[in-house]
Design a protein around this motif. Structure first.
Motif, PDB file in Angstrom:
ATOM      1  N   UNK A 110       0.839  -1.212   0.000  1.00 45.57           N
ATOM      2  CA  UNK A 110       0.000   0.000   0.000  1.00 45.57           C
ATOM      3  C   UNK A 110       0.869   1.255   0.000  1.00 45.57           C
ATOM      4  N   UNK A 111       1.946   1.234  -0.781  1.00 47.32           N
ATOM      5  CA  UNK A 111       2.877   2.369  -0.808  1.00 47.32           C
ATOM      6  C   UNK A 111       2.153   3.646  -1.234  1.00 47.32           C
ATOM      7  N   UNK A 112       2.377   4.713  -0.460  1.00 46.66           N
ATOM      8  CA  UNK A 112       1.723   5.997  -0.747  1.00 46.66           C
ATOM      9  C   UNK A 112       2.647   6.970  -1.476  1.00 46.66           C
ATOM     10  N   UNK A 113       3.949   6.632  -1.524  1.00 45.37           N
ATOM     11  CA  UNK A 113       4.944   7.504  -2.155  1.00 45.37           C
ATOM     12  C   UNK A 113       6.194   6.660  -2.360  1.00 45.37           C
ATOM     13  N   UNK A 133       5.681   0.987 -12.269  1.00 49.21           N
ATOM     14  CA  UNK A 133       5.395   1.975 -11.221  1.00 49.21           C
ATOM     15  C   UNK A 133       4.069   2.657 -11.556  1.00 49.21           C
ATOM     16  N   UNK A 134       3.086   2.602 -10.665  1.00 51.40           N
ATOM     17  CA  UNK A 134       1.775   3.220 -10.953  1.00 51.40           C
ATOM     18  C   UNK A 134       1.903   4.697 -11.297  1.00 51.40           C
ATOM     19  N   UNK A 138       3.173   9.129  -6.197  1.00 48.91           N
ATOM     20  CA  UNK A 138       4.108  10.256  -6.146  1.00 48.91           C
ATOM     21  C   UNK A 138       5.547   9.756  -5.991  1.00 48.91           C
ATOM     22  N   UNK A 139       6.482  10.426  -6.661  1.00 47.03           N
ATOM     23  CA  UNK A 139       7.888  10.033  -6.612  1.00 47.03           C
ATOM     24  C   UNK A 139       8.742  11.240  -6.230  1.00 47.03           C
ATOM     25  N   UNK A 150      10.459  14.531 -11.807  1.00 39.51           N
ATOM     26  CA  UNK A 150       9.786  14.454 -10.506  1.00 39.51           C
ATOM     27  C   UNK A 150      10.417  15.474  -9.567  1.00 39.51           C
ATOM     28  N   UNK A 151       9.745  15.794  -8.467  1.00 37.10           N
ATOM     29  CA  UNK A 151      10.413  16.618  -7.452  1.00 37.10           C
ATOM     30  C   UNK A 151      11.693  15.923  -7.004  1.00 37.10           C
TER      31      UNK A 151
END
Length: 559
Positions: A110-113, A133-134, A138-139, A150-151
Motif C-alpha cells: 500500500x505504498x503511498x509515495x 510503477x503506478x 508520487x515520486x 519528478x520533485x
C-alpha cells in the motif's frame, strides 16, 4: 566516543552525533564522474529535518508506507531517516527486483509515495521496473535517480525550512522488509524501532566499535544484513560510512574507505579468494607463506590488494562459506567471523565471538537470544530483534512462530556442548531420490571445493542418485576455451567428486557433476539479491537435461 548511551530509535542516534560531533563526516558518496561529497552529522540532521517537513506537508495518512528503491547511497540512508522523522514507515526495495515482483510489493505494501534513488538500468532492473510503477504514485528523486521529471531531493531541501523531528516510540512500526523470495512470493517482515536497535546494543557487548571506525556500504541496503550491520551500526556507533560507486570502481572505492570493519556474503568472499588465486596460484602461495619474514610481506600485500589491510574484523553471513576459505583468510591475518540471522529477527541471532571463533559454526547466541533445536532438527530462535509479524499475513505469522514465541528458522542445525550452532541445511532443501532416501544438499555442497569453482548446487530429486551442478568463476570460464585447460580441470574435478563420495552416505553419493555453461545471476533469477542460490529455479532450469546426463554415465559432464 563509543556509542550513543541510551537511544530508543535510530533518530535518537542521529540527534546524539549531530549534537556531539556536528562537523565530523558521517557519509562519503562517490559519483560516476569521479567526484565525491562528504556529509557531516550536522548536515545529515538538517537535510532529514527539511525532508521530513516536506513529507508532513503532503498530508499523507499517519504511518503511511513509503517505498525506497535504489542502489546504496548516502541519500538512501537520508531518505530512510526522513521517512521515520515524518512519522511514516519505510519499505525498502531491492534494485534488482524484476518488474513482476516490484509491482507486487508496491501493491501489497500500500505504498503511498516512492523515493527513487541510484538506478541506471545497467546492473539493476530499472528498465523492467520503470514500466510497473503506478502513474498515480508520487515520486521524489534522490541524486543519481533515472527520472528528471519528478520533485528532487536537492530542490526540496533548498526550498523547505527544517522543522522539529517526529520522534517515534520504540514499539512503533519502523519498516517492512520484504524477503528476497528464494521460495516464492516475498513476505513483508514488520520491524519496530526497538528490534532494529537490538543488533547495535547487542554488538556493543561483543565487540569494541567507535566513531573512529570506517565501513563500506555496497551490499543491498534493502536487506536486513546491510541494514543492521552497516546502517544501524553506523548510526549507533557514529561510524564513518563510505559507499561504492560501481562494480568497476569497487577496488578504488575500497581503497578510499580503508574499512576497519567489513561485512560481505560468501559469494563475494569466494570471488575475492578466486581472484587472488588467479594472480597468485595456491601452490605459490603455500611456498611463499611458509618462508619466514617474506610470508608477512606477501600476506600484507594480498590484504592491501583486497583493500582490507586496515580491517580488524570481517563478517560473513547469509549462507555457508567453506571452512577452507575461512581458514585461508585467517591465514592472511584477517579474522573472518561467521554470523547468522534472518529477515525475521533483523539479522540478530548468532555470531562467532572474536578470538573464540569455531570454523564451521555460526557461533553462539547473541546477548538476549535463546536457541533450541525443534522437531526434525529445526533451529528455533527467540531474539530481541524478532519481527512483530508478516504484513497482511497473520496466518503465516502464526505458522512461523511457536506457542512460546520462538521463530521457526527453516534451518536444520546442531548445537555443541558450548552452545555453538552448526547449520546443516534447510528443511525445504531436503529432497528424495527415486529410492525414497532423503538428501541434505548443503553439507555436500560445502565439501565440493576446487579453486576454480564459484558455486555448487546439489540436485537430483526423484533421480536414483543426486548430482552436482558446478558454476565456474568468470576467469575459469575464459580459461576453458583451451582444450588442455579443460582436460586438466575435468581430471581435477573427477578427483574432487571421488573424494566427496568417499565421505558421503551411499544414498548421497553423487552420480556425476555437471559444469554448467551460463552464469547464475540475480538478473536471470537464479540468485537472490543477497546472492544465495534459488535452488528450485536452478533445478527447474536443468530438469529437461537431467535424464540425458544420467544416461551419459560420465563422472564429469560439460553442458
Amino acid at each position: 566516543m563509543n556509542a550513543v548511551t541510551s537511544p530508543t530509535t535510530s533518530l535518537d542516534c542521529l540527534e546524539y552525533w549531530a549534537n556531539t560531533t556536528p562537523d565530523k563526516v558521517y557519509l562519503t558518496q562517490p559519483f560516476p564522474d569521479g567526484s565525491t561529497i562528504d556529509i557531516t552529522w550536522k548536515q545529515v540532521a538538517d537535510q532529514v529535518a527539511r525532508m521530513a517537513a516536506h513529507l508532513r506537508s503532503l498530508n499523507l495518512p499517519a504511518q503511511s508506507n513509503i517505498a525506497l528503491l535504489g542502489k546504496n547511497s548516502a541519500h538512501w540512508i537520508l531518505a530512510d531517516l526522513a521517512i521515520w522523522a515524518a512519522g511514516h514507515v519505510s519499505v525498502p526495495m531491492y534494485p534488482t527486483l524484476n518488474g513482476d515482483t516490484a509491482a507486487y510489493i508496491l501493491e501489497h505494501s500500500d505504498a503511498k509515495l516512492m523515493f527513487l534513488g541510484k538506478m541506471d538500468g545497467k546492473v539493476d532492473s530499472w528498465n523492467d521496473v520503470k514500466n510497473v510503477i503506478p502513474d498515480d504514485l508520487p515520486i521524489i528523486s534522490l541524486p543519481m535517480s533515472p527520472r528528471n521529471d519528478t520533485p528532487a531531493w536537492d530542490g526540496i531541501i533548498a526550498s523547505t525550512a527544517p522543522e522539529p523531528l517526529h520522534y517515534p516510540q520504540p514499539d512503533d512500526l519502523a519498516t517492512i522488509v520484504y524477503t528476497s523470495g528464494s521460495t516464492g512470493r516475498p513476505k513483508g517482515v514488520m520491524h519496530d524501532f526497538k528490534s532494529i536497535l537490538s543488533v547495535a546494543s547487542g554488538l556493543k557487548q561483543l565487540f569494541p566499535v567507535t566513531n573512529e571506525d570506517r565501513m563500506l556500504s555496497y551490499l543491498p541496503l534493502a536487506h536486513v544484513a546491510e541494514r543492521a550491520a552497516v546502517e544501524t551500526l553506523s548510526l549507533f556507533f557514529g561510524v564513518h560510512l563510505y559507499f561504492a560507486n560501481s562494480l568497476d570502481t569497487f577496488q578504488e572505492d575500497l581503497q578510499r574507505a580503508r574499512p576497519t570493519l567489513f561485512f560481505s556474503v560468501p559469494r563475494l568472499w569466494t570471488k575475492f579468494y578466486l581472484a587472488i588465486n588467479d594472480k597468485l596460484p595456491p601452490k605459490k602461495q603455500k611456498l611463499l607463506f611458509n618462508i619466514p619474514i617474506i610470508n608477512r610481506v606477501v600476506k600484507k600485500k594480498v590484504l592491501t590488494q583486497l583493500g582490507l589491510q586496515h580491517c580488524r574484523a570481517a563478517l560473513t553471513g547469509a549462507a555457508p562459506l567453506p571452512p577452507e576459505i575461512i581458514a585461508w583468510y585467517r591465514g592472511l591475518g584477517l579474522e573472518l567471523l561467521e554470523v547468522y540471522g534472518m529477515s525475521e529477527n533483523f539479522g540478530y541471532s548468532h555470531a562467532n565471538p572474536p578470538g573464540k571463533a569455531r570454523v564451521g559454526t555460526v557461533g553462539v547466541p547473541n546477548p538476549g537470544v535463546e536457541q533450541r533445536i525443534g522437531d526434525g532438527g529445526e533451529v528455533l530462535v527467540r531474539s530481541p530483534g524478532q519481527m512483530t509479524g508478516y504484513f497482511k499475513n497473520p496466518e503465516k505469522t502464526r505458522e512461523d512462530l511457536t506457542d512460546d514465541g520462538f521463530l521457526k528458522t527453516g534451518d536444520m542445525g546442531e548445537v555443541d556442548a558450548d552452545g555453538y550452532l552448526r547449520i546443516t541445511g534447510r528443511v525445504k532443501d531436503l529432497f528424495k531420490t527415486s529410492k525414497g532416501k532423503y538428501v541434505v544438499p548443503v553439507p555436500i555442497e560445502n565439501r565440493f571445493n576446487h579453486p576454480k569453482l564459484e558455486v555448487v548446487c546439489i540436485a537430483g530429486a526423484n533421480q536414483p542418485q543426486p548430482c552436482a551442478l558446478l558454476l565456474l568463476s568468470d576467469e575459469a570460464r575464459e580459461e576453458m576455451r583451451s582444450p588442455e585447460a579443460r582436460a586438466l580441470l575435468e581430471k581435477e574435478l573427477a578427483e574432487v567428486l571421488k573424494e566427496v563420495n568417499a565421505s558421503s552416505e551411499p544414498h548421497e553419493s553423487l552420480a556425476f557433476a555437471v559444469v554448467v555453461k551460463d552464469p547464475w545471476t540475480m538478473e536471470n533469477g537464479m540468485l537472490t539479491p543477497t546472492m544465495k542460490i534459488k535452488r528450485n529455479v536452478i533445478e527447474n532450469h536443468y530438469t529437461d537435461r537431467m535424464d540425458n546426463w544420467y544416461a551419459e554415465r560420465k563422472p564429469i559432464v560439460w553442458e
